[in-house]
Design a protein around this motif. Structure first.
Motif: not given
Length: 175
Positions: A32-35, A60-63, A66-76
């Motif tokens: 992954g990376h940060f955009e 919030n720019s983590i990519n 995989n949208k679901d995984r990115d959402g999980h990574l942005k969560s608490d």
């Protein structure tokens, strides 16, 4: 004795990447990376020895593609991008091969060491002076309160504690 002025460098975003790799279920690797990020450097010599490096990325720019995984990574469970919108790095020392500095994630600051290849300085076809670096290192994500964990039915850990960092940065001389 004269004091040499410091040269300021800004990041060339088109030629830079801040990324990571982590084992998934201990059988594959997720990259992954940060955009959205920024970095600067200040130095008084062409070898960048003892240069001051600073870096900030928007969590919030983590990519990871995989949208679901990115959402999980942005969560608490991981970065909590809403409460902790940035992670940052500020250097303490650079000897030309090892960069030591403070990495802050979720308001937790730990010293990290990165192995660095300084690829040199060159002038591009447009007359801009550029400097290139490649850095790698590892961190333990749990040291930064990224503690979510799960185990599969067969006993495999879903996400490794060890995260490999890779940073490819090109700076543009700005002053």
């Amino acid at each position: 004795m004269s004091i040499q002025a410091k040269t300021k460098w800004k990041i060339d975003l088109a030629h830079s990447e801040i990324g990571f790799k982590v084992k998934h279920m201990m059988i594959s690797t997720v990259t992954g990376h940060f955009e959205d990020f920024n970095a600067t450097a200040e130095t008084d010599n062409d070898g960048f020895v003892n240069a001051e490096f600073a870096f900030v990325a928007k969590t919030n720019s983590i990519n990871t593609k995989n949208k679901d995984r990115d959402g999980h990574l942005k969560s608490d469970d991981f970065f909590n991008a809403e409460k902790y919108p940035e992670l940052s790095f500020k250097s303490k020392s650079f000897d030309g091969e090892t960069l030591v500095g403070d990495l802050t994630i979720r308001d937790i600051t730990k010293e990290v060491k990165l192995d660095v290849d300084f690829n040199g300085i060159a002038v591009d076809p447009y007359g801009q002076t550029k400097a290139g670096f490649e850095a790698t290192g590892t961190i333990n994500r749990k040291h930064f309160n990224l503690t979510w964990s799960a185990v599969t039915e067969t006993g495999s850990i879903v996400v490794s504690d060890t995260v490999k960092l890779f940073v490819n940065i090109q700076f543009i001389k700005s002053a």
